[in-house]
Design a protein around this motif. Structure first.
Motif, PDB file in Angstrom:
ATOM      1  N   LEU A 214      15.727 -13.492 -68.952  1.00 30.36           N
ATOM      2  CA  LEU A 214      15.005 -14.722 -69.256  1.00 30.36           C
ATOM      3  C   LEU A 214      14.035 -14.603 -70.421  1.00 30.36           C
ATOM      4  O   LEU A 214      13.557 -15.625 -70.932  1.00 30.36           O
ATOM      5  CB  LEU A 214      14.252 -15.200 -68.008  1.00 30.36           C
ATOM      6  N   ASP A 215      13.731 -13.377 -70.854  1.00 27.55           N
ATOM      7  CA  ASP A 215      12.882 -13.222 -72.030  1.00 27.55           C
ATOM      8  C   ASP A 215      13.661 -12.699 -73.236  1.00 27.55           C
ATOM      9  O   ASP A 215      13.093 -12.406 -74.278  1.00 27.55           O
ATOM     10  CB  ASP A 215      11.675 -12.322 -71.748  1.00 27.55           C
ATOM     11  N   ALA A 216      14.990 -12.578 -73.080  1.00 27.88           N
ATOM     12  CA  ALA A 216      15.893 -12.214 -74.178  1.00 27.88           C
ATOM     13  C   ALA A 216      15.506 -10.910 -74.860  1.00 27.88           C
ATOM     14  O   ALA A 216      15.586 -10.780 -76.076  1.00 27.88           O
ATOM     15  CB  ALA A 216      15.963 -13.349 -75.196  1.00 27.88           C
ATOM     16  N   TYR A 228      10.338 -17.499 -66.229  1.00 27.99           N
ATOM     17  CA  TYR A 228      10.816 -18.534 -65.302  1.00 27.99           C
ATOM     18  C   TYR A 228       9.644 -19.391 -64.805  1.00 27.99           C
ATOM     19  O   TYR A 228       9.710 -20.623 -64.788  1.00 27.99           O
ATOM     20  CB  TYR A 228      11.530 -17.874 -64.118  1.00 27.99           C
ATOM     21  N   GLU A 229       8.572 -18.729 -64.426  1.00 30.94           N
ATOM     22  CA  GLU A 229       7.408 -19.451 -63.917  1.00 30.94           C
ATOM     23  C   GLU A 229       6.780 -20.321 -65.003  1.00 30.94           C
ATOM     24  O   GLU A 229       6.406 -21.474 -64.764  1.00 30.94           O
ATOM     25  CB  GLU A 229       6.386 -18.451 -63.382  1.00 30.94           C
ATOM     26  N   ARG A 230       6.694 -19.774 -66.224  1.00 37.82           N
ATOM     27  CA  ARG A 230       6.058 -20.506 -67.316  1.00 37.82           C
ATOM     28  C   ARG A 230       6.831 -21.763 -67.690  1.00 37.82           C
ATOM     29  O   ARG A 230       6.238 -22.815 -67.962  1.00 37.82           O
ATOM     30  CB  ARG A 230       5.934 -19.599 -68.540  1.00 37.82           C
ATOM     31  N   PHE A 231       8.168 -21.681 -67.708  1.00 38.90           N
ATOM     32  CA  PHE A 231       8.967 -22.784 -68.229  1.00 38.90           C
ATOM     33  C   PHE A 231       9.698 -23.568 -67.146  1.00 38.90           C
ATOM     34  O   PHE A 231      10.572 -24.376 -67.456  1.00 38.90           O
ATOM     35  CB  PHE A 231       9.966 -22.248 -69.262  1.00 38.90           C
ATOM     36  N   TYR A 232       9.328 -23.350 -65.893  1.00 44.16           N
ATOM     37  CA  TYR A 232       9.958 -24.098 -64.804  1.00 44.16           C
ATOM     38  C   TYR A 232       9.839 -25.608 -65.063  1.00 44.16           C
ATOM     39  O   TYR A 232       8.764 -26.136 -65.320  1.00 44.16           O
ATOM     40  CB  TYR A 232       9.297 -23.738 -63.469  1.00 44.16           C
ATOM     41  N   GLY A 233      10.966 -26.297 -65.002  1.00 41.11           N
ATOM     42  CA  GLY A 233      10.994 -27.738 -65.232  1.00 41.11           C
ATOM     43  C   GLY A 233      11.250 -28.134 -66.666  1.00 41.11           C
ATOM     44  O   GLY A 233      11.510 -29.311 -66.955  1.00 41.11           O
ATOM     45  N   VAL A 247      18.066 -27.317 -68.095  1.00 42.81           N
ATOM     46  CA  VAL A 247      16.783 -27.372 -67.399  1.00 42.81           C
ATOM     47  C   VAL A 247      16.518 -26.027 -66.729  1.00 42.81           C
ATOM     48  O   VAL A 247      17.437 -25.365 -66.243  1.00 42.81           O
ATOM     49  CB  VAL A 247      16.766 -28.512 -66.352  1.00 42.81           C
ATOM     50  N   VAL A 248      15.256 -25.610 -66.726  1.00 46.12           N
ATOM     51  CA  VAL A 248      14.868 -24.378 -66.031  1.00 46.12           C
ATOM     52  C   VAL A 248      14.512 -24.749 -64.602  1.00 46.12           C
ATOM     53  O   VAL A 248      13.545 -25.474 -64.351  1.00 46.12           O
ATOM     54  CB  VAL A 248      13.673 -23.708 -66.729  1.00 46.12           C
ATOM     55  N   ASP A 249      15.319 -24.271 -63.648  1.00 43.36           N
ATOM     56  CA  ASP A 249      15.125 -24.643 -62.253  1.00 43.36           C
ATOM     57  C   ASP A 249      15.504 -23.485 -61.336  1.00 43.36           C
ATOM     58  O   ASP A 249      15.732 -22.359 -61.801  1.00 43.36           O
ATOM     59  CB  ASP A 249      15.917 -25.913 -61.908  1.00 43.36           C
ATOM     60  N   ALA A 250      15.601 -23.772 -60.052  1.00 41.48           N
ATOM     61  CA  ALA A 250      15.865 -22.721 -59.065  1.00 41.48           C
ATOM     62  C   ALA A 250      17.189 -22.021 -59.293  1.00 41.48           C
ATOM     63  O   ALA A 250      17.350 -20.846 -58.932  1.00 41.48           O
ATOM     64  CB  ALA A 250      15.812 -23.316 -57.659  1.00 41.48           C
ATOM     65  N   ALA A 251      18.161 -22.716 -59.893  1.00 42.45           N
ATOM     66  CA  ALA A 251      19.449 -22.082 -60.174  1.00 42.45           C
ATOM     67  C   ALA A 251      19.281 -20.929 -61.163  1.00 42.45           C
ATOM     68  O   ALA A 251      19.963 -19.899 -61.039  1.00 42.45           O
ATOM     69  CB  ALA A 251      20.426 -23.115 -60.724  1.00 42.45           C
ATOM     70  N   ASP A 252      18.358 -21.069 -62.109  1.00 44.30           N
ATOM     71  CA  ASP A 252      18.105 -19.991 -63.068  1.00 44.30           C
ATOM     72  C   ASP A 252      17.403 -18.821 -62.388  1.00 44.30           C
ATOM     73  O   ASP A 252      17.667 -17.658 -62.704  1.00 44.30           O
ATOM     74  CB  ASP A 252      17.267 -20.525 -64.226  1.00 44.30           C
TER      75      ASP A 252
END
Length: 290
Positions: A214-216, A228-233, A247-252
């Motif tokens: 997630l941070d590449a 994930y926490e920072r960009f959730y939603g 969208v960044v969500d629980a699936a990610d």
């Protein structure tokens, strides 16, 4: 700190040293072609040639800016920085290859023989003025050489507000237009800033990232949870959107957890942070095309 040297890859792409499972090739590491200008207005129109092709695709770039403020290419830290101090919108431009008549077509394979599938913009900070987002329009040309079929396309992206580093991950298939990504002759990045906005970019690359990274940075690690926490939603092109559905969500979160391995049992559950993240400071987001 000067970036470590890179080796040549294909036609004017520098291969980055990256952890196993990641592929990254420089379009611009901003490690060559120092530039510093400021003013009211700021007036820059400069073609830089003879640059290190392992750091700058094609060994050349064109930089243009007319907004009040500053533009700095800091080769010591490897960064491109803009500040917009005046009214209205500032649209500084950085171009490579056939977008400038004075530069030669690149003929670059952005797919690296099929190993790369996206553009990665490594952002150090993106600080808009209030709720006005910063943005970038990415344009590509292929077939600019004589006798080839010409193609052009692009994509517009708004950048989330962040005082800490993150990565924009733009799939090549999100770029509209009949582009031959194996033979790209020109690239242009048009940056949009409102008064009071500032943007610092560390590198632009063509590459791929492991699923769940997630941070590449080339590896799936516990620290990815921070992104994930920072960009959730968010529904912009951030690397935290692991499945690329917009969208960044629980699936990610699930993708990250499943690719993290046995230590994943100790990480927080996605449902436990939804309320807290939704209440956090709003992100400036970009809508993906349908």
């Amino acid at each position: 700190m000067i970036r470590p040297p890179v080796v040549r890859l294909g036609l004017a792409l520098g291969l980055l040293a990256a952890p196993s499972g990641a592929v990254a090739a420089h379009i611009d590491s901003f490690a060559d072609g120092a530039l510093s200008a400021s003013g009211t207005p700021l007036l820059v129109a400069q073609t830089q040639t003879g640059l290190d092709a392992a750091a700058v695709i094609g060994g050349a770039r064109y930089v243009e800016a007319e907004h009040p403020g500053a533009l700095v290419i800091d080769t010591a830290s490897g960064s491109l920085a803009f500040d917009h101090a005046g009214p209205g919108v500032g649209i500084p431009v950085v171009q490579y290859g056939s977008f400038r008549a004075s530069l030669s077509p690149l003929g670059a394979d952005l797919t690296d023989g099929g190993a790369s599938d996206r553009l990665l913009i490594r952002v150090r900070e993106s600080l808009p003025d209030g709720q006005t987002p910063l943005g970038v329009t990415i344009q590509l040309q292929s077939g600019a050489s004589q006798g080839e079929t010409f193609g052009a396309g692009g994509v517009a992206v708004l950048l989330p507000a962040s005082a800490t580093p993150f990565v924009m991950s733009v799939p090549l298939d999100a770029i509209d237009g009949p582009i031959d990504f194996t033979d790209v002759d020109g690239l242009a990045f048009n940056y949009f800033l409102q008064r009071g906005g500032s943007l610092v970019i560390d590198a632009i690359e063509s590459g791929s990232i492991p699923l769940g990274d997630l941070d590449a940075n080339g590896a799936v690690e516990p620290i990815d949870y921070v992104q994930y926490e920072r960009f959730y939603g968010s529904d912009t092109f951030v690397a935290a959107d692991a499945n690329g559905d917009g969208v960044v969500d629980a699936a990610d979160y699930t993708i990250w957890r499943d690719n993290l391995g046995p230590p994943a049992a100790a990480v927080p559950e996605a449902a436990s942070l939804a309320i807290g993240v939704i209440a956090a400071a709003p992100l400036s987001i970009a809508r993906r095309r349908p």
